[in-house]
Structures are given as C-alpha cells and as structure tokens.
Enzyme design. Structure first.
Site, mmCIF file in Angstrom:
data_model
loop_
_atom_site.group_PDB
_atom_site.id
_atom_site.type_symbol
_atom_site.label_atom_id
_atom_site.label_comp_id
_atom_site.label_asym_id
_atom_site.label_seq_id
_atom_site.Cartn_x
_atom_site.Cartn_y
_atom_site.Cartn_z
ATOM 1 N N SER A 1 -11.150 17.912 -24.284
ATOM 2 C CA SER A 1 -11.213 18.979 -25.289
ATOM 3 C C SER A 1 -9.851 19.056 -25.969
ATOM 4 C CB SER A 1 -11.500 20.316 -24.595
ATOM 5 O OG SER A 1 -11.312 21.395 -25.488
ATOM 6 N N TYR B 1 -10.854 26.742 -17.656
ATOM 7 C CA TYR B 1 -11.488 25.710 -18.482
ATOM 8 C C TYR B 1 -10.419 24.803 -19.105
ATOM 9 C CZ TYR B 1 -14.045 23.468 -22.290
ATOM 10 O OH TYR B 1 -14.585 22.535 -23.150
HETATM 11 N N1 LIG Z 1 -18.663 22.560 -28.017
HETATM 12 C C1 LIG Z 1 -17.341 22.603 -28.013
HETATM 13 O O1 LIG Z 1 -16.728 23.372 -28.772
HETATM 14 C C2 LIG Z 1 -16.568 21.705 -27.127
HETATM 15 C C3 LIG Z 1 -15.209 21.528 -27.371
HETATM 16 C C4 LIG Z 1 -14.471 20.701 -26.533
HETATM 17 C C5 LIG Z 1 -15.076 20.077 -25.475
HETATM 18 N N2 LIG Z 1 -16.405 20.261 -25.239
HETATM 19 C C6 LIG Z 1 -16.993 19.592 -24.082
HETATM 20 O O2 LIG Z 1 -18.124 18.865 -24.487
HETATM 21 C C7 LIG Z 1 -19.007 18.736 -23.375
HETATM 22 C C8 LIG Z 1 -20.413 19.080 -23.825
HETATM 23 O O3 LIG Z 1 -20.476 20.453 -24.151
HETATM 24 P P1 LIG Z 1 -21.409 21.060 -25.292
HETATM 25 O O4 LIG Z 1 -20.535 21.746 -26.238
HETATM 26 O O5 LIG Z 1 -22.337 20.036 -25.770
HETATM 27 O O6 LIG Z 1 -22.172 22.240 -24.489
HETATM 28 P P2 LIG Z 1 -23.622 22.315 -23.878
HETATM 29 O O7 LIG Z 1 -24.659 22.142 -24.912
HETATM 30 O O8 LIG Z 1 -23.625 23.561 -23.033
HETATM 31 O O9 LIG Z 1 -23.681 21.029 -22.929
HETATM 32 C C9 LIG Z 1 -23.208 21.009 -21.621
HETATM 33 C C10 LIG Z 1 -24.164 20.177 -20.805
HETATM 34 O O10 LIG Z 1 -23.638 20.046 -19.483
HETATM 35 C C11 LIG Z 1 -24.710 20.100 -18.570
HETATM 36 N N3 LIG Z 1 -24.233 20.624 -17.293
HETATM 37 C C12 LIG Z 1 -23.545 21.777 -17.074
HETATM 38 N N4 LIG Z 1 -23.360 21.948 -15.754
HETATM 39 C C13 LIG Z 1 -23.936 20.882 -15.136
HETATM 40 C C14 LIG Z 1 -24.088 20.484 -13.786
HETATM 41 N N5 LIG Z 1 -23.636 21.228 -12.771
HETATM 42 N N6 LIG Z 1 -24.737 19.330 -13.523
HETATM 43 C C15 LIG Z 1 -25.226 18.570 -14.523
HETATM 44 N N7 LIG Z 1 -25.118 18.885 -15.818
HETATM 45 C C16 LIG Z 1 -24.488 20.029 -16.119
HETATM 46 C C17 LIG Z 1 -25.732 21.054 -19.196
HETATM 47 O O11 LIG Z 1 -27.046 20.703 -18.798
HETATM 48 P P3 LIG Z 1 -27.875 21.501 -17.678
HETATM 49 O O12 LIG Z 1 -27.589 22.952 -17.894
HETATM 50 O O13 LIG Z 1 -29.296 21.112 -17.945
HETATM 51 O O14 LIG Z 1 -27.390 20.982 -16.368
HETATM 52 C C18 LIG Z 1 -25.548 20.810 -20.682
HETATM 53 O O15 LIG Z 1 -26.513 19.911 -21.194
HETATM 54 C C19 LIG Z 1 -18.459 19.640 -22.278
HETATM 55 O O16 LIG Z 1 -17.731 18.867 -21.352
HETATM 56 C C20 LIG Z 1 -17.524 20.554 -23.027
HETATM 57 O O17 LIG Z 1 -16.504 21.063 -22.206
HETATM 58 C C21 LIG Z 1 -17.165 21.045 -26.050
#
Ligand SMILES: NC(=O)c1ccc[n+]([C@@H]2O[C@H](COP(=O)([O-])OP(=O)(O)OC[C@H]3O[C@@H](n4cnc5c(N)ncnc54)[C@H](OP(=O)(O)O)[C@@H]3O)[C@@H](O)[C@H]2O)c1
Length: 247
Positions: free
Chosen positions: A138, A151
């Site tokens: 991130s 986080y």
């Molecule tokens: N969106 C942003 O602004 C942003 C910025 C920087 C970095 N990121 C990073 O990008 C990545 C994806 O995030 P996103 O923004 O796409 O959010 P998101 O839609 O909430 O995706 C997160 C995914 O992680 C899975 N997950 C969470 N806990 C889990 C567990 N214990 N076991 C297996 N799967 C798990 C969830 O699926 P289930 O609930 O079905 O398990 C979900 O599909 C993350 O690492 C996040 O930190 C996002």
C-alpha cells in the site's frame, strides 16, 4: 513476469482489486485461480469464464493454508504465479487501552498470511519456469495513516519482507510489489464510492499496463501512489503525513 500463459493464484480474488486484476489476467490468456473465504464472491468473479477456478482459503489459519496449498498444487500443478492480495483494514483508536483483537487480526491476515502462503508454495515455485510472487502492500507502507496504525505497520513490514524475499529468490522467482493508492473498493465500509479515491477499473487498467513493461518493474506504482511512495525520498514526508489526516 510473463503477461500471458501463466497459472496465477490471486488471494482475495472475490472482490475489489483482486477481482479486477484476476479478470484482466484471465482476459490476457492466463489460467487464474481465485481464493478467499466467501465462495459466492469467488464464483461471481469467475462468472461464465472458462479457465478460471475458485478455491476457499482462510489466510488466518496456518493449517488451512497448508491444506489449501496441497489441494491447489494437486489441482493446478502448473501454478507459477502467487499474488498475495487478501487483506483487511480497520480503524483503531490507540490513545487508550483497548481490545487488541483488530490489531491481532490485521497482523495475522496482512503479514503472517502472506509469509505462511509463500512458505507453503516457495519450493514449488522455485521449480517452475517464469515463477513470480506479487505482494500487495500500500502507499501507506511508506507514509502511515493516523487512523490505521496497525494496518500501515503491516504494509510497511510486508514491503520490507518483499525486498528481502526478492534478494533471496533472485534468479529463481521474480518478486514484485504492487503498491496501490486509495482505491474505490469495500476494503473499508463506504470506500467504494468515496471521492478522491481512484476508481477501481481505472486503477486495474493502469496496473495491467505497468505489468506489460519488460522487464516487469519490481514495484508496480500507479501515478496516484507516487505522492506517498516518493514522499520521503523527495523530502515531503511530513507534508504527506499531514495530507493523509484528511482521508
Ligand atoms: N482499496 C485500497 O484503497 C487499497 C489501498 C492499498 C492497498 N490495498 C490492498 O489491496 C488488497 C485488496 O484490497 P481491496 O481494496 O480489493 O479490498 P477488498 O475488496 O475488501 O478485498 C480484500 C479481499 O481479501 C480477502 N480476505 C480478507 N481476509 C481474508 C482471509 N482471512 N482469508 C482469505 N481471504 C481474505 C477478502 O475475501 P473474503 O472476505 O471472501 O475472505 C477480500 O476479497 C488488500 O491487501 C489491501 O490492503 C487496498
């Protein structure tokens, strides 16, 4: 990393960034396996696509990760790319004693999860041609967000781990860091419509274009994340830290 002809595992592929990238990699001619806890969400990512598969995975459970890796490699022995994308984000008030459950969960999912999954797959990946590991950190790995201290710390730690991993696996497995800025997903409630956050589809398109560069950059940084990624190097750290207070 090759752009086509891979067999790619995307954790957290049932929503957000994982889903958008999984569908794009599939469209480019890769076999893509999406993993996460919610089967219905994974199935929705796949839709009617051939050459995609869903496997349930709870990144918080070390035994489940080992069992998952065994099943994954039995069903998809050609696997050559691991994308660690699953993650959670929780706001925390650290100014008074509290239940540390959120801090614990964040470290388990965001840091121990990728470490454990890499461990379960590294021997296989080292033996595969064109192997790659992509770790999603991130912009907050480089400048922390005040309201999300654990986080931000897990992402800084995963950045550091990724740098060391790249050195150890040099010449055997390509190690790439994906560094998203604030993107419109449901990572936190209401974030998918929050103004000022990058629209998911535009972000995913820019990421895929960067993955098309040869050789693949060790860090995939879209333009919007440079404000944070380069803050310290450009002497803007305090300014960037203060700017994040408005998020
Ligand atoms: N969106 C942003 O602004 C942003 C910025 C920087 C970095 N990121 C990073 O990008 C990545 C994806 O995030 P996103 O923004 O796409 O959010 P998101 O839609 O909430 O995706 C997160 C995914 O992680 C899975 N997950 C969470 N806990 C889990 C567990 N214990 N076991 C297996 N799967 C798990 C969830 O699926 P289930 O609930 O079905 O398990 C979900 O599909 C993350 O690492 C996040 O930190 C996002």
């Amino acid at each position: 990393m090759k752009t086509t002809g891979n067999t790619i595992l995307v954790t957290g592929g049932g929503s957000g960034i994982g889903r958008a990238l999984a569908q794009r990699w599939h469209a480019l001619g890769n076999r893509v396996i999406v993993a996460g806890r919610r089967r219905a969400a994974l199935e929705e990512t796949i839709g009617a696509r051939d050459n995609m598969a869903a496997l349930e995975l709870d990144m918080d459970d070390p035994a489940a990760i080992r069992a998952f890796a065994g099943r994954l490699l039995a069903e998809h022995p050609d696997l050559n790319v691991l994308v660690n994308n699953a993650g959670i984000m929780r706001d925390e008030d650290v100014t008074t004693a509290r239940d540390l459950g959120d801090a614990d969960a964040t470290i388990t999912t965001n840091l121990l999860g990728p470490i454990r999954l890499i461990d379960a797959l590294v021997d296989h990946l080292r033996g595969r041609p064109d192997a790659a590991i992509v770790n999603t950190t991130s912009g907050l790995a480089f400048v922390p967000l005040k309201r999300a201290p654990t986080y931000s710390a897990t992402k800084a730690a995963l950045h550091s781990y990724t740098v060391a991993l790249r050195r150890q696996l040099a010449g055997q497995v390509e190690v790439i860091e994906l560094v998203p800025p604030a993107v419109q997903t449901e990572l936190t409630p209401g974030q998918s419509t929050r103004e000022g956050y990058l629209p998911l589809e535009a972000f995913a398109d820019e990421v895929i274009a960067l993955f098309g560069i040869v050789p693949t950059p060790p860090e995939i940084c879209v333009k919007a994340v440079q404000f944070l990624r380069a803050a310290e190097a450009e002497g803007r750290f305090d300014q960037a830290l203060a700017a994040l207070d408005t998020l």
